[in-house]
Structure formats: structure tokens, C-alpha cells
Design a protein around this motif. Sequence first.
Motif, mmCIF file in Angstrom:
data_model
loop_
_atom_site.group_PDB
_atom_site.id
_atom_site.type_symbol
_atom_site.label_atom_id
_atom_site.label_comp_id
_atom_site.label_asym_id
_atom_site.label_seq_id
_atom_site.Cartn_x
_atom_site.Cartn_y
_atom_site.Cartn_z
ATOM 1 N N LEU A 203 0.723 -1.066 0.127
ATOM 2 C CA LEU A 203 -0.299 -0.315 -0.032
ATOM 3 C C LEU A 203 0.763 1.150 0.187
ATOM 4 N N ILE A 204 1.605 1.641 0.783
ATOM 5 C CA ILE A 204 3.092 2.963 0.997
ATOM 6 C C ILE A 204 3.381 2.357 -0.299
ATOM 7 N N VAL A 205 4.182 1.651 -0.920
ATOM 8 C CA VAL A 205 4.731 1.483 -2.451
ATOM 9 C C VAL A 205 4.012 2.314 -3.345
ATOM 10 N N SER A 206 2.738 1.625 -3.092
ATOM 11 C CA SER A 206 1.417 2.077 -4.611
ATOM 12 C C SER A 206 1.108 3.667 -4.701
ATOM 13 N N GLY A 207 1.098 3.790 -3.358
ATOM 14 C CA GLY A 207 0.677 5.581 -3.405
ATOM 15 C C GLY A 207 1.802 6.222 -3.190
ATOM 16 N N TYR A 208 2.868 5.280 -3.339
ATOM 17 C CA TYR A 208 3.932 6.984 -3.589
ATOM 18 C C TYR A 208 4.603 6.751 -5.192
ATOM 19 N N LEU A 209 4.396 5.307 -5.803
ATOM 20 C CA LEU A 209 5.257 5.506 -7.104
ATOM 21 C C LEU A 209 3.669 5.054 -8.251
ATOM 22 N N LYS A 210 3.330 4.619 -7.873
ATOM 23 C CA LYS A 210 1.422 4.279 -8.682
ATOM 24 C C LYS A 210 1.311 5.707 -9.414
ATOM 25 N N PRO A 211 1.420 6.770 -8.771
ATOM 26 C CA PRO A 211 0.836 8.639 -9.409
ATOM 27 C C PRO A 211 2.040 8.462 -11.317
ATOM 28 N N ILE A 212 2.985 7.641 -11.318
ATOM 29 C CA ILE A 212 3.286 7.776 -12.384
ATOM 30 C C ILE A 212 2.718 6.975 -13.546
ATOM 31 N N ALA A 213 2.192 5.840 -13.378
ATOM 32 C CA ALA A 213 0.479 4.927 -13.940
ATOM 33 C C ALA A 213 -0.364 5.743 -14.679
ATOM 34 N N LYS A 214 -0.247 6.818 -14.185
ATOM 35 C CA LYS A 214 -1.564 7.891 -14.634
ATOM 36 C C LYS A 214 -1.614 8.089 -16.013
ATOM 37 N N ASN A 215 -0.073 7.640 -16.649
ATOM 38 C CA ASN A 215 0.431 8.638 -18.121
ATOM 39 C C ASN A 215 0.504 7.900 -18.739
ATOM 40 N N PHE A 216 0.436 6.296 -18.629
ATOM 41 C CA PHE A 216 -0.263 5.115 -19.619
ATOM 42 C C PHE A 216 -1.367 5.166 -19.497
ATOM 43 N N ASP A 217 -1.451 4.003 -20.861
ATOM 44 C CA ASP A 217 -3.636 3.097 -21.212
ATOM 45 C C ASP A 217 -3.434 2.693 -19.426
ATOM 46 N N ALA A 218 -5.235 1.743 -19.794
ATOM 47 C CA ALA A 218 -5.500 0.741 -18.626
ATOM 48 C C ALA A 218 -3.920 -0.417 -18.437
ATOM 49 N N ASN A 219 -3.938 -1.239 -20.123
ATOM 50 C CA ASN A 219 -3.037 -2.053 -19.682
ATOM 51 C C ASN A 219 -1.489 -2.257 -18.618
ATOM 52 N N ILE A 220 -0.974 -0.852 -18.984
ATOM 53 C CA ILE A 220 -0.225 -0.722 -18.430
ATOM 54 C C ILE A 220 -0.112 -0.247 -17.068
ATOM 55 N N GLN A 221 -1.334 0.654 -16.314
ATOM 56 C CA GLN A 221 -1.710 1.041 -15.448
ATOM 57 C C GLN A 221 -2.262 -0.636 -14.550
ATOM 58 N N ASN A 222 -2.677 -1.639 -15.359
ATOM 59 C CA ASN A 222 -2.823 -2.756 -14.369
ATOM 60 C C ASN A 222 -1.647 -2.990 -14.433
ATOM 61 N N LYS A 223 -1.207 -3.284 -15.161
ATOM 62 C CA LYS A 223 0.596 -4.128 -14.914
ATOM 63 C C LYS A 223 1.305 -3.409 -14.524
ATOM 64 N N ILE A 224 1.785 -2.075 -14.070
ATOM 65 C CA ILE A 224 2.050 -1.779 -13.070
ATOM 66 C C ILE A 224 2.258 -2.634 -11.635
ATOM 67 N N ASN A 225 -0.237 -2.043 -11.604
ATOM 68 C CA ASN A 225 0.045 -2.568 -10.072
ATOM 69 C C ASN A 225 0.229 -3.606 -9.838
ATOM 70 N N LYS A 226 0.011 -4.368 -10.651
ATOM 71 C CA LYS A 226 -0.427 -6.182 -10.807
ATOM 72 C C LYS A 226 1.337 -6.445 -9.847
ATOM 73 N N MET A 227 3.014 -5.479 -10.699
ATOM 74 C CA MET A 227 3.832 -6.198 -9.864
ATOM 75 C C MET A 227 4.328 -5.488 -9.145
ATOM 76 N N ILE A 228 3.496 -4.633 -8.513
ATOM 77 C CA ILE A 228 3.976 -3.376 -7.473
ATOM 78 C C ILE A 228 3.295 -5.060 -6.136
ATOM 79 N N MET A 229 2.680 -5.039 -6.576
ATOM 80 C CA MET A 229 1.645 -6.475 -5.512
ATOM 81 C C MET A 229 2.528 -8.028 -5.329
ATOM 82 N N GLU A 230 3.065 -8.046 -6.901
ATOM 83 C CA GLU A 230 4.524 -9.270 -6.763
ATOM 84 C C GLU A 230 5.609 -9.290 -6.393
ATOM 85 N N LYS A 231 6.372 -7.550 -6.005
ATOM 86 C CA LYS A 231 7.469 -7.412 -5.654
ATOM 87 C C LYS A 231 7.192 -7.188 -4.158
#
Length: 234
Positions: A203-231
Motif C-alpha cells: 500500500l505504501i509503495v503503491s501510494g508513492y510510485l503508482k501516480p506515474i501510472a496515470k500517464n499510461f493506458d489501462a493495460n499498462i496501469q494494471n500491469k504496474i499495479n500487479k507488479m507492485i503487488m508481486e514484488k
Amino acid sequence: MNIKVKPNENKEILVKDNSSINFSVSENASLILKFVFFSPVKNIVINGELKKKAKLKAIVADFSNGEAKMNAKILLKEEGADATWDLASLATKKDKKEFDISFIHNKGNTKADMNNYGVALNASRLVFSGTNHIQKKAKKSNTNQNAKIIVFDKDASGKANPILRIDENDVIASHAAVVGRLNDEHLFYLKSRGLTEEEAKALIVSGYLKPIAKNFDANIQNKINKMIMEKCHV
């Protein structure tokens, strides 16, 4: 990859591989460069120049594994050139990641804004180096640099190396660098609300890094979120 943006042209390019890039943005033109990395990134070199009133927006989302190295040098060659750089990087396990970004103000009335944000987990190493150079005769230029890294674990490390080189008067220049450990109280609070430690970290990592995702399409946004969860092992 060689990119040339013609006068008054607007161009947007998405980069997903290890391609090194040379670019030139002509008068009154603009270039949006988007980088997204999920696979290992090695020795990417970026060289570019901005001509009169040209604009660059560079967005880098790095969620790769292993070693990563990027070196970017951007020349604000003529008056009115304007560049922004936004980077988010997540380092985990034994990753070793280094990003070295330079802005060079060659003429006056140019503007550059650099923002590097990162998280280091496990036994990873993350380094941000940035140089903003205002050269002679580049009066009225404005340059700014921010670097922030959160270090989660005792074996992880983060380092920020901000450099300002100012060879002219009548300019605006600033930099800020923060590297710090995760606040244990924040983690304790989230765990007290019923989250596991891994879920709290995610949750902390997502709040800190996920804002970058808004610059990409939905598929990439979902992949970024999945990658954060996995890592974060959620």
C-alpha cells in the motif's frame, strides 16, 4: 532509435525495450517520451536537444528486475526550450539500479524540471544522480531537481547525488534530495488496521510510485499495479 520532431509538430512515443535514443525537437515542437520497463534494463543512453521554444516531457516507469542503468543528457539548446523529467523506480531483491540524468541550459529563458522517486526493498540498491548545468549567457533560466528514495529494509540502500552547476547570474536554481528509512509507525498503524506486513508495504509503495501510472493506458496501469503487488509478495 533516432527521433526527429519537425517544427510545430507534436509527437508521442512509447518505449518498452532497451533501445538507446537520440532525439532532436525543432522550433515550437513538442515530444512526449514514455518509458515503461518490466524486463531488465541495461545501459540505456539517451541524448537529445531542444531548439527554440521546443518542449520535452519524459516519463519513466521502471518496475524491472535485476540490474538497470540509464544515462540521459538533454541539451536545452535555444531560448524558450522547456523540459520535464518524471521517474519512478522500484528496486527489490538484489536489484542494482542507477539513473544519471543531466540537463544543460545552453541559452537563456530555458526551463528544466527533474523529479526522481524510488523505493528500495530487500537487499537492493538504488542510485539517482542528477546534474542541472546553467551555462554562461543562459540568463533568466530556471532549473529544478528533486530526488526522493524510501528504503524499506536494513539491507537495502538508496543514494541521491544532486548537482547544480551555475555559471551565470540572474537565474533560478534549486534542488532537494531525501533518502530515508520507512517510518515504522506508519507500518505499525496499517498493520493495526488488519493488514499483513506485505499488504502494508504494498500500500505504501503503491501510494508513492503508482501516480506515474496515470500517464499510461489501462493495460499498462494494471500491469504496474500487479507488479507492485508481486514484488511486495502480496
